[in-house]
Design a protein around this motif. Structure first.
Motif, PDB file in Angstrom:
ATOM      1  N   ASP A 142       0.850  -1.185   0.000  1.00 46.28           N
ATOM      2  CA  ASP A 142       0.000   0.000   0.000  1.00 46.28           C
ATOM      3  C   ASP A 142       0.893   1.245   0.000  1.00 46.28           C
ATOM      4  O   ASP A 142       1.035   1.914  -1.019  1.00 46.28           O
ATOM      5  N   PHE A 143       1.569   1.511   1.092  1.00 47.21           N
ATOM      6  CA  PHE A 143       2.472   2.674   1.124  1.00 47.21           C
ATOM      7  C   PHE A 143       3.658   2.504   0.167  1.00 47.21           C
ATOM      8  O   PHE A 143       4.043   3.423  -0.526  1.00 47.21           O
ATOM      9  N   LYS A 200      10.540   5.428  -0.744  1.00 44.77           N
ATOM     10  CA  LYS A 200       9.560   5.475   0.343  1.00 44.77           C
ATOM     11  C   LYS A 200      10.165   4.934   1.629  1.00 44.77           C
ATOM     12  O   LYS A 200      10.616   3.790   1.662  1.00 44.77           O
ATOM     13  N   THR A 245       8.132   3.938   8.377  1.00 40.59           N
ATOM     14  CA  THR A 245       8.573   3.720   9.746  1.00 40.59           C
ATOM     15  C   THR A 245       7.404   3.118  10.514  1.00 40.59           C
ATOM     16  O   THR A 245       6.257   3.532  10.354  1.00 40.59           O
ATOM     17  N   TYR A 246       7.689   2.093  11.292  1.00 37.53           N
ATOM     18  CA  TYR A 246       6.569   1.390  11.946  1.00 37.53           C
ATOM     19  C   TYR A 246       6.866   1.018  13.382  1.00 37.53           C
ATOM     20  O   TYR A 246       6.245   0.104  13.929  1.00 37.53           O
ATOM     21  N   LYS A 277      10.698  12.472  -2.178  1.00 32.47           N
ATOM     22  CA  LYS A 277      10.672  11.346  -1.249  1.00 32.47           C
ATOM     23  C   LYS A 277       9.339  11.247  -0.524  1.00 32.47           C
ATOM     24  O   LYS A 277       8.571  12.204  -0.471  1.00 32.47           O
ATOM     25  N   SER A 278       9.131  10.088   0.043  1.00 29.38           N
ATOM     26  CA  SER A 278       7.899   9.814   0.773  1.00 29.38           C
ATOM     27  C   SER A 278       8.251   9.261   2.150  1.00 29.38           C
ATOM     28  O   SER A 278       9.137   8.425   2.279  1.00 29.38           O
ATOM     29  N   VAL A 279       7.575   9.765   3.164  1.00 30.91           N
ATOM     30  CA  VAL A 279       7.759   9.237   4.519  1.00 30.91           C
ATOM     31  C   VAL A 279       6.394   8.793   5.029  1.00 30.91           C
ATOM     32  O   VAL A 279       5.440   9.585   5.043  1.00 30.91           O
ATOM     33  N   CYS A 280       6.314   7.534   5.422  1.00 35.94           N
ATOM     34  CA  CYS A 280       5.037   6.975   5.842  1.00 35.94           C
ATOM     35  C   CYS A 280       5.185   6.405   7.246  1.00 35.94           C
ATOM     36  O   CYS A 280       6.254   5.950   7.634  1.00 35.94           O
ATOM     37  N   GLY A 281       4.095   6.424   7.985  1.00 35.59           N
ATOM     38  CA  GLY A 281       4.082   5.782   9.294  1.00 35.59           C
ATOM     39  C   GLY A 281       3.030   4.698   9.301  1.00 35.59           C
ATOM     40  O   GLY A 281       1.931   4.889   8.760  1.00 35.59           O
ATOM     41  N   PHE A 282       3.377   3.559   9.877  1.00 35.76           N
ATOM     42  CA  PHE A 282       2.399   2.472   9.943  1.00 35.76           C
ATOM     43  C   PHE A 282       2.413   1.827  11.311  1.00 35.76           C
ATOM     44  O   PHE A 282       3.477   1.576  11.883  1.00 35.76           O
ATOM     45  N   HIS A 283       1.227   1.556  11.827  1.00 34.96           N
ATOM     46  CA  HIS A 283       1.108   0.700  13.005  1.00 34.96           C
ATOM     47  C   HIS A 283      -0.288   0.120  13.039  1.00 34.96           C
ATOM     48  O   HIS A 283      -1.270   0.845  13.135  1.00 34.96           O
TER      49      HIS A 283
END
Lengths: 462, 462
Positions: free
Chosen positions: A196-197, A295, A298-299, A335-341
């Protein structure tokens, strides 16, 4: 997975009449709390069908549950016996739990570093597998006897769990309860991050930190489902053979080498996708290691975890180094910065179910398969957590709800027999996927030394 | 698209013997600089083949070029005549330019707000279309006579441009030079944002700011290539009919309504993807409007542009409100923040070419088609820039390298004839896709009033 959905009884566990036993003391010192009486354990294993006397089932029904009694070390998670059959609301099912998965969030939660777990006393646990034993009104998609895996915000480390039926997924043919308990959190996390991200596509490169951990192994397997993806994976040297076999193209020993340099040597332009469970200064490194259109996902902040109790220095360091980014930098870097939890993905069961269905299809095709590091009794939850926190696992650490044989418990406190005892336990465990625990034994022989090392940054298994 | 690739001659344009004419004064005041002598223009239109005398072609070869002579208002871009045929290095091609595209970055650059344009004097222009007139050594993929569109970091607003052949793309059958000049920047930008960072999938929702601008129209068309995508688009009310026809499901007049409220009314959970060309406080709003797993893609700071000269208050405001994000917030929100700007994607021609090939396939299938707002002569670059900056365009603003007919030029300085003059120009322009410019004319009648309004936030067309 919302708090509202969680079974109510675990919230007031201390109000109930119960027997408490500290989870097995992992430091091999004699436990300070009294062992659980055999009677309580026997009660806990009685099936509801056995309660045939006049006393209503709601009262005779007992089950064992792990309860976090306060924030702190491994001994804060205690095994208790609860009485009373939980009532089912519409849409809920009661699951007789067979196996539970351990996650890094559980370790953070024990130290008070995870805000998705309500205050103690509370039963932790985000995933388990088991058998549906009762269904509430309006449940049409599950029936008694269904083998299911369960995902919930918390409350699954117990023999009986009540959850919305939408939080359960049918276990496919041939999957063991241990595998089923190992799958949800790690594979959904890895899947949503990568597809997804991350929008992973053929010929791309992925850096997976903690490649021998639960998410790391899941992510590696998922990367291999896409053509010509190059996987860089960090892990200590002793795990390289295993992760290479699992699909890591370039294993990197972050303990002896600078992983940034190692990656640049092989891929000077950097990475397309970086999965970052570490946080702190490693997130900065990851950002700088991204290619244009790269991408960073960070999780977690596992760098915060240093030692079994909350380490204020590590927490402060992590906060101090916490990555913060301006949009202008993102624009200029493309750039892309994503957070996942997953723990914060409340109410998104539709997205989660979509991901799960794809993952189960991949499982049926033989493309993914959870790797079990080791399986432990509920009484051994302290050892299980320690193994994970000290990054001695390769794959998933699992709790098994089967009662621990009496002879194992009796031998427990004797330090001199510890090694032999562990060996015995291993022999007796019914876990098909279990790993040799020699390394773990070795660790137990040097508990002092390990404690001294606790300031050292931990960059492995999540 | 790197600076190294840019033709060297434009860097020292002032050293060359040249005729300078201010680009048409958009405020309808008599121009202060002298008009270009007819002879120079005639020279410029002479084809190289016409230079048959003894004087070597390298010296008789002249061409007109727009040159940014210093940072400031519309009049800082001047039309000059350059002498000397540019030499080709290996891998380069010489393109006889037919049409050029205007982009927001060009407007920023004129004010000194875009660091990818070298210091003045310099020829701006990131995209154009034309015909290959000469090829350097080692060029195998282009030949003389090829109709191409060109993408470069700068230097394309002139009659002759020298670029690496890898920066050219063959124009497909049936595409006009105007369309070809309108396509590269807007469509590649929209494509990479939606399908690389955005990972757009069926049933998702997208918020497109400045939906009537070049990128906005491209993004809307690209959204429609995916099943059941809902497009929310902001634009002033007068443009709603056009953008609705183009595929915007829910047009929102940001001038009279709070777009956040409007979006929430229709989609309470928020958006899957938000394209943000605005920057400043609008980026904060966008972040808060994201669904879990949502992606915010910021690709500009057009809020900085207020008035024709650098507006320090607007710039400061934008910096003050610049969005900055901590990873912990991203993790807890399960969100993604991406930055995109084609001008900074140096050296990624492989990625760009992949995107372009897909876009050209979609063009051939009739699924995307650049919408031309208006076409202007090089002499009119000031008016062209003004139209875009004041958000009076619907679609792309194009420059045409065809020399401006003499009669139009003579009528130019007379203020009283301005309206009629504009009408005439419109009639004569050969642009098939051109739009009625009544609104633009109206604007010109009230230049004072418009200037007063310059503090007003500008949220449209990019």
């Amino acid at each position: 997975m919302s708090g509202e959905d969680a079974p109510a009884e675990q919230q007031n566990a201390v109000d109930q009449k119960q027997e408490t036993k500290a989870a097995e003391e992992p430091k091999a010192e004699p436990p300070k709390t009294e062992p659980a009486p055999a009677a309580a354990t026997a009660e806990a294993t009685a099936t509801p069908a056995a309660a045939t006397e006049k006393v209503p089932e709601e009262e005779t029904f007992t089950y064992r549950a792990l309860v976090l009694t306060g924030y702190g070390g491994y001994d804060k998670v205690k095994l208790q016996v609860k009485k009373g059959k939980p009532a089912l609301k519409a849409g809920e099912v009661l699951v007789r739990v067979k196996a539970c998965g351990l996650n890094f969030a559980d370790l953070m939660a024990r130290q008070g570093l995870y805000d998705r777990l309500p205050s103690p006393p509370v039963t932790p646990g985000m995933e388990c597998s088991g058998v549906v034993e009762a269904v509430g009104e309006e449940v049409t998609d599950r029936k008694v006897g269904d083998k299911v895996m369960v995902l919930n915000r918390f409350g699954l480390w117990q023999e009986v769990a009540v959850v919305p039926s939408t939080h359960t997924f049918l276990i496919p043919e041939g999957m063991s309860f241990e595998e089923a308990a190992a799958l949800p959190v790690n594979y959904i996390t890895a899947y949503m991050m990568l597809f997804d991200f991350g929008n992973l596509r053929p010929n791309q490169s992925v850096l997976i930190h903690a490649a021998a951990g639960g998410v790391g192994i899941a992510a590696t397997q998922l990367c291999k489902t896409v053509k010509d993806v190059t996987v860089f994976g960090t892990a200590s040297a002793s795990k390289h053979e295993t992760i290479s076999e699992g699909g890591v193209t370039h294993p990197i020993d972050y303990r002896t080498k600078d992983y940034v340099e190692e990656v640049r040597k092989i891929s000077p332009k950097g990475m397309d996708i970086i999965l970052d469970p570490l946080g702190g200064s490693d997130t900065h490194k990851a950002y700088n290691l991204l290619k244009p259109m790269g991408k960073l996902i960070t999780y977690g902040t596992s760098n915060m975890l240093a030692g079994q109790k909350k380490n204020l220095l590590a927490v402060a360091k992590n906060w101090y180094h916490q990555f913060s980014i301006h949009t202008l930098s993102l624009i200029q870097g493309n750039k892309s910065v994503c957070g996942f939890h997953l723990g914060y993905l409340d109410g998104e069961m539709e997205l989660i179910t979509q991901a799960m269905n794809t993952i189960l299809d991949l499982y049926k095709e033989g493309k993914v398969k959870p790797r079990i590091d080791s399986t432990w009794h509920l009484e051994q939850v302290g050892d299980a957590m320690r193994k994970m926190q000290e990054r001695n696992n390769i794959g998933k650490v699992i709790l098994n709800t089967e009662p621990m044989p009496e002879e194992e418990k009796k031998e427990e406190p004797k330090k001199e027999d510890k090694k032999k005892d562990d060996k015995k336990k291993d022999d007796k465990k019914k876990d098909d996927g279990k790993k040799e625990e020699k390394k773990d034994d070795k660790k137990k022989e040097e508990p002092k030394k390990e404690e001294e090392k606790k300031e050292e940054p931990n960059k492995e298994e999540k």
